[in-house]
Design a protein around this motif. Structure first.
Motif, PDB file in Angstrom:
ATOM      1  N   MET A 109       0.803  -1.099   0.039  1.00 56.96           N
ATOM      2  CA  MET A 109      -0.136   0.064  -0.020  1.00 56.96           C
ATOM      3  C   MET A 109       1.115   1.266  -0.027  1.00 56.96           C
ATOM      4  SD  MET A 109      -3.269   0.877   2.821  1.00 56.96           S
ATOM      5  CE  MET A 109      -4.035  -0.187   1.866  1.00 56.96           C
ATOM      6  N   ILE A 110       0.576   2.276  -0.920  1.00 59.34           N
ATOM      7  CA  ILE A 110       1.379   3.307  -1.102  1.00 59.34           C
ATOM      8  C   ILE A 110       0.560   4.431  -0.341  1.00 59.34           C
ATOM      9  CG2 ILE A 110       2.487   5.102  -2.459  1.00 59.34           C
ATOM     10  CD1 ILE A 110       2.805   2.855  -4.542  1.00 59.34           C
ATOM     11  N   GLY A 111       1.248   5.371   0.252  1.00 56.25           N
ATOM     12  CA  GLY A 111       0.593   6.514   0.868  1.00 56.25           C
ATOM     13  C   GLY A 111       0.842   6.640   2.500  1.00 56.25           C
ATOM     14  N   GLY A 112       0.257   7.383   3.148  1.00 52.68           N
ATOM     15  CA  GLY A 112       0.445   7.614   4.790  1.00 52.68           C
ATOM     16  C   GLY A 112       0.456   8.960   5.368  1.00 52.68           C
ATOM     17  N   PRO A 113       1.103   8.970   6.395  1.00 52.35           N
ATOM     18  CA  PRO A 113       0.900  10.273   7.223  1.00 52.35           C
ATOM     19  C   PRO A 113       1.230  11.648   6.561  1.00 52.35           C
ATOM     20  CG  PRO A 113       2.840   9.055   8.000  1.00 52.35           C
ATOM     21  CD  PRO A 113       1.951   8.026   6.941  1.00 52.35           C
ATOM     22  N   THR A 114       1.990  11.459   5.465  1.00 47.04           N
ATOM     23  CA  THR A 114       2.303  12.649   4.675  1.00 47.04           C
ATOM     24  C   THR A 114       1.243  13.231   3.775  1.00 47.04           C
ATOM     25  OG1 THR A 114       3.482  11.463   3.190  1.00 47.04           O
ATOM     26  CG2 THR A 114       4.950  12.254   4.961  1.00 47.04           C
ATOM     27  N   GLY A 115       0.318  12.616   3.717  1.00 45.83           N
ATOM     28  CA  GLY A 115      -0.725  12.992   2.859  1.00 45.83           C
ATOM     29  C   GLY A 115      -1.056  11.979   1.709  1.00 45.83           C
ATOM     30  N   GLY A 116      -2.077  12.172   0.781  1.00 46.14           N
ATOM     31  CA  GLY A 116      -2.225  11.667  -0.370  1.00 46.14           C
ATOM     32  C   GLY A 116      -2.889  10.409  -0.245  1.00 46.14           C
ATOM     33  N   ALA A 117      -3.436   9.977  -1.293  1.00 44.00           N
ATOM     34  CA  ALA A 117      -4.265   8.632  -1.177  1.00 44.00           C
ATOM     35  C   ALA A 117      -3.483   7.565  -0.713  1.00 44.00           C
ATOM     36  CB  ALA A 117      -5.108   8.429  -2.435  1.00 44.00           C
ATOM     37  N   ARG A 118      -3.916   6.397  -0.183  1.00 46.85           N
ATOM     38  CA  ARG A 118      -3.696   5.077  -0.021  1.00 46.85           C
ATOM     39  C   ARG A 118      -3.935   4.247  -1.168  1.00 46.85           C
ATOM     40  NH1 ARG A 118      -1.717   3.429   4.931  1.00 46.85           N
ATOM     41  NH2 ARG A 118      -1.854   5.286   6.734  1.00 46.85           N
ATOM     42  N   VAL A 119      -3.005   3.860  -2.098  1.00 47.32           N
ATOM     43  CA  VAL A 119      -3.132   2.890  -3.154  1.00 47.32           C
ATOM     44  C   VAL A 119      -2.539   1.744  -2.862  1.00 47.32           C
ATOM     45  CG1 VAL A 119      -2.760   2.777  -5.531  1.00 47.32           C
ATOM     46  CG2 VAL A 119      -2.790   5.138  -4.360  1.00 47.32           C
ATOM     47  N   GLN A 120      -3.570   0.729  -3.391  1.00 47.05           N
ATOM     48  CA  GLN A 120      -3.117  -0.534  -3.035  1.00 47.05           C
ATOM     49  C   GLN A 120      -2.317  -1.079  -4.198  1.00 47.05           C
ATOM     50  OE1 GLN A 120      -4.246  -2.754  -1.077  1.00 47.05           O
ATOM     51  NE2 GLN A 120      -5.738  -1.490  -0.143  1.00 47.05           N
ATOM     52  N   ALA A 121      -1.246  -1.830  -3.697  1.00 48.15           N
ATOM     53  CA  ALA A 121       0.089  -2.063  -4.640  1.00 48.15           C
ATOM     54  C   ALA A 121       0.565  -3.310  -4.016  1.00 48.15           C
ATOM     55  CB  ALA A 121       0.822  -0.891  -4.594  1.00 48.15           C
ATOM     56  N   ARG A 122       1.383  -3.992  -5.005  1.00 49.72           N
ATOM     57  CA  ARG A 122       2.297  -5.071  -4.448  1.00 49.72           C
ATOM     58  C   ARG A 122       3.603  -4.642  -4.352  1.00 49.72           C
ATOM     59  NH1 ARG A 122       0.259  -9.063  -9.495  1.00 49.72           N
ATOM     60  NH2 ARG A 122      -1.788  -8.909  -9.142  1.00 49.72           N
ATOM     61  N   CYS A 123       4.154  -4.635  -3.248  1.00 43.95           N
ATOM     62  CA  CYS A 123       5.371  -4.136  -2.782  1.00 43.95           C
ATOM     63  C   CYS A 123       6.202  -5.175  -2.579  1.00 43.95           C
ATOM     64  CB  CYS A 123       5.368  -3.323  -1.583  1.00 43.95           C
ATOM     65  SG  CYS A 123       4.461  -1.696  -1.633  1.00 43.95           S
ATOM     66  N   THR A 124       7.644  -5.189  -3.054  1.00 43.73           N
ATOM     67  CA  THR A 124       8.709  -6.104  -2.869  1.00 43.73           C
ATOM     68  C   THR A 124      10.005  -5.396  -2.828  1.00 43.73           C
ATOM     69  OG1 THR A 124       9.683  -7.993  -4.200  1.00 43.73           O
ATOM     70  CG2 THR A 124       9.115  -5.796  -5.528  1.00 43.73           C
ATOM     71  N   ALA A 125      11.049  -5.914  -2.473  1.00 42.25           N
ATOM     72  CA  ALA A 125      12.466  -5.204  -2.514  1.00 42.25           C
ATOM     73  C   ALA A 125      13.128  -5.932  -3.730  1.00 42.25           C
ATOM     74  CB  ALA A 125      13.115  -5.777  -1.309  1.00 42.25           C
ATOM     75  N   ILE A 126      13.861  -5.073  -4.305  1.00 40.39           N
ATOM     76  CA  ILE A 126      14.624  -5.460  -5.358  1.00 40.39           C
ATOM     77  C   ILE A 126      16.141  -4.597  -5.367  1.00 40.39           C
ATOM     78  CG2 ILE A 126      15.260  -5.397  -7.909  1.00 40.39           C
ATOM     79  CD1 ILE A 126      11.925  -5.367  -8.256  1.00 40.39           C
ATOM     80  N   GLY A 127      17.505  -5.331  -5.094  1.00 37.79           N
ATOM     81  CA  GLY A 127      18.549  -4.817  -4.873  1.00 37.79           C
ATOM     82  C   GLY A 127      18.785  -3.593  -3.999  1.00 37.79           C
ATOM     83  N   GLY A 128      17.925  -3.859  -2.496  1.00 45.09           N
ATOM     84  CA  GLY A 128      18.222  -2.855  -1.698  1.00 45.09           C
ATOM     85  C   GLY A 128      17.014  -1.691  -1.983  1.00 45.09           C
ATOM     86  N   LEU A 129      16.039  -1.762  -2.825  1.00 43.90           N
ATOM     87  CA  LEU A 129      14.933  -0.789  -3.133  1.00 43.90           C
ATOM     88  C   LEU A 129      13.842  -1.384  -2.749  1.00 43.90           C
ATOM     89  CD1 LEU A 129      16.283   0.712  -6.556  1.00 43.90           C
ATOM     90  CD2 LEU A 129      16.706   1.477  -4.370  1.00 43.90           C
ATOM     91  N   ARG A 130      12.758  -0.596  -2.369  1.00 45.58           N
ATOM     92  CA  ARG A 130      11.494  -0.742  -2.132  1.00 45.58           C
ATOM     93  C   ARG A 130      10.823  -0.336  -3.509  1.00 45.58           C
ATOM     94  NH1 ARG A 130       9.669  -4.650   0.791  1.00 45.58           N
ATOM     95  NH2 ARG A 130       7.537  -3.626   1.169  1.00 45.58           N
ATOM     96  N   VAL A 131      10.067  -1.313  -3.925  1.00 49.42           N
ATOM     97  CA  VAL A 131       9.251  -1.072  -5.362  1.00 49.42           C
ATOM     98  C   VAL A 131       7.902  -1.687  -5.212  1.00 49.42           C
ATOM     99  CG1 VAL A 131       9.404  -1.768  -7.741  1.00 49.42           C
ATOM    100  CG2 VAL A 131      11.416  -1.597  -6.481  1.00 49.42           C
ATOM    101  N   ALA A 132       6.935  -0.790  -5.908  1.00 43.25           N
ATOM    102  CA  ALA A 132       5.615  -1.016  -5.832  1.00 43.25           C
ATOM    103  C   ALA A 132       5.130  -1.252  -7.270  1.00 43.25           C
ATOM    104  CB  ALA A 132       4.822   0.066  -4.947  1.00 43.25           C
ATOM    105  N   LEU A 133       4.332  -2.351  -7.403  1.00 43.11           N
ATOM    106  CA  LEU A 133       3.911  -2.534  -8.627  1.00 43.11           C
ATOM    107  C   LEU A 133       2.081  -2.245  -8.435  1.00 43.11           C
ATOM    108  CD1 LEU A 133       3.519  -3.730 -11.898  1.00 43.11           C
ATOM    109  CD2 LEU A 133       3.418  -6.054 -10.385  1.00 43.11           C
ATOM    110  N   LEU A 134       1.674  -1.633  -9.311  1.00 45.43           N
ATOM    111  CA  LEU A 134       0.221  -1.389  -9.462  1.00 45.43           C
ATOM    112  C   LEU A 134      -0.098  -2.039 -10.847  1.00 45.43           C
ATOM    113  CD1 LEU A 134       1.330   1.155  -7.905  1.00 45.43           C
ATOM    114  CD2 LEU A 134      -0.828   2.188  -8.110  1.00 45.43           C
ATOM    115  N   PRO A 135      -0.765  -3.227 -10.789  1.00 46.05           N
ATOM    116  CA  PRO A 135      -1.040  -3.973 -11.845  1.00 46.05           C
ATOM    117  C   PRO A 135      -2.229  -3.400 -12.737  1.00 46.05           C
ATOM    118  CG  PRO A 135      -1.017  -5.702 -10.169  1.00 46.05           C
ATOM    119  CD  PRO A 135      -1.120  -4.062  -9.499  1.00 46.05           C
ATOM    120  N   ALA A 136      -2.199  -3.471 -14.119  1.00 44.29           N
ATOM    121  CA  ALA A 136      -3.388  -2.884 -14.936  1.00 44.29           C
ATOM    122  C   ALA A 136      -4.683  -3.605 -14.543  1.00 44.29           C
ATOM    123  CB  ALA A 136      -2.924  -3.663 -16.210  1.00 44.29           C
TER     124      ALA A 136
END
Length: 415
Positions: A1-28
């Motif tokens: 889920m993307i979003g949080g206390p800084t504001g903006g919408a919470r968006v359903q996403a698949r989050c994973t870690a790749i090479g030390g990075l957090r990555v979110a995939l929002l499928p079509a």
């Protein structure tokens, strides 16, 4: 889920870690899924990709009908190997102990800042693309993210199918000197005269005032120094959005009459927004390598240049100077849609013109009276989706001329 206390919408996403990075995939979401995904690159430098996308997610609903969206949390930010130190950093580089605190932070971090830059962001995006298995991608870059997006297209023209550059910064432009110029131009374009602001800036530079008031975000009693720097920061942040820019005449008039509370309150809000949005260490790591070495002092204007402050900070924040090749215009045949606001206080339309001059397939869209980041405005979300569906086709942008701009408030209740 993307979003949080800084504001903006919470968006359903698949989050994973790749090479030390957090990555979110929002499928079509639709039945027809395009093979190419849209990669989202935030601004700053130093802005969270997750927080930035959450703020504009609704504008990409049409894109997501048939196309995956990939959001990378840039290295150094959030959960992507965050760049942080125990030393409390200064809010103002002009403060007495600012450089000593910055030096203590630099000593804590060692060599880490040298790997946080545009070239690193390009490598990270390529690593994520390869790991996720996309043969081709589209790239949306916002503000500083347009610099990264152009370098991605330069490095992998075989992979990048289309670019959407929103709030364009040309590769040859260096951040740090142009902001004051662009802010002055945006003010001049929206106000009949800037004489009142000039007089107020001169007065506050000579005689700053300290107020204590309720913080507009936390509600805590907070001291704030109302000076020319706070005035400049506040005006720039208000010009980002036409809705806030509509309040400028009232705010400046009240300040000129001696009522500084509205200015101070809006200034606290603006600075809180910046603190939440941008990691200052990532910002320094990029600009000290890619911008400050190429800056020259400019003639005095409405607001003072910050070149000397950044130069002194970068003497402490030691990172390798970028190769001069990265400061050259990017000549590319990759189709691109350039979006600018005519009243943008940081990336004016002339930046898009610089980029378009070296692009074979560029369409430029200028939104009259709008500020920074246009993807959320009027029919622009539909134009972006149409462009990504067929980047080489003609694009009818006449609807953009009907984008609403809130008129100035001439009284306390209404325009």
């Amino acid at each position: 889920m993307i979003g949080g206390p800084t504001g903006g919408a919470r968006v359903q996403a698949r989050c994973t870690a790749i090479g030390g990075l957090r990555v979110a995939l929002l499928p079509a979401e639709g039945g027809r899924r395009a093979a190419d995904a849209l990669f989202f690159i935030p601004g700053g430098p130093g802005q969270s990709g997750f927080a930035a996308f959450a703020q504009v997610a609704g504008a990409f609903a049409l894109v997501r009908r048939h196309r995956d969206i990939v959001v990378i949390e840039p290295r150094g930010i959030g959960a992507s190997e965050p760049l942080a130190c125990a030393t409390e950093l200064p809010d103002d580089l002009r403060s007495a102990d600012a450089l000593s605190r910055l030096a203590a932070c630099a000593a804590e971090l060692g060599d880490k800042p040298r790997f946080i830059n545009t070239a690193g962001a390009v490598r990270d995006l390529e690593m994520v693309r390869d790991a996720m298995g996309y043969a081709q991608i589209d790239v949306y870059g916002a503000s500083y993210g347009t610099r990264v997006a152009l370098q991605v297209a330069k490095a992998r023209p075989d992979v990048v199918r289309a670019l959407v550059l929103d709030g364009v910064i040309a590769p040859e432009t260096s951040l740090g000197a142009e902001q004051a110029v662009a802010t002055e131009e945006a003010l001049a374009g929206r106000l009949e005269s800037t004489d009142g602001i000039r007089a107020l800036a001169t007065k506050l530079a000579r005689d700053p005032v300290t107020l204590t008031l309720r913080h507009p975000v936390t509600g805590a009693l907070t001291p704030v120094v109302v000076d020319d720097r706070l005035l400049e920061d506040t005006l720039r942040m208000m010009l980002y959005q036409s809705e806030l820019a509509a309040l400028l005449p009232q705010l400046v008039a009240r300040a000129a009459q001696g009522d500084l509370v509205p200015l101070a309150t809006q200034g606290l809000f603006a600075r809180a927004s910046l603190t939440d949005a941008v990691n200052p260490l990532v910002y320094l790591s990029v600009v000290c390598a890619e911008d400050v070495p190429f800056l020259t002092p400019r003639a005095p204007g409405l607001f003072p240049s910050r070149v000397s402050e950044l130069t002194e900070a970068c003497k402490i924040w030691r990172v390798p100077r970028v190769d001069a090749e990265q400061k050259k215009p990017v000549a590319t045949a990759v189709p691109m849609l350039l979006v600018s606001g005519s009243a943008d206080p940081v990336t004016p339309p002339r930046e898009a013109e610089k980029v378009a001059a070296h692009a074979k397939n560029a369409r430029s869209l200028v939104l009259e009276g709008q500020g920074h980041i246009g993807v959320v405005r009027g029919c622009v979300p539909r134009l972006v989706a149409d462009f990504l569906d067929a980047p080489m086709d003609d694009l009818d942008t006449t609807c953009a001329a009907r984008t609403f701009v809130l008129p100035f408030f001439t009284g306390p209740n209404a325009p």
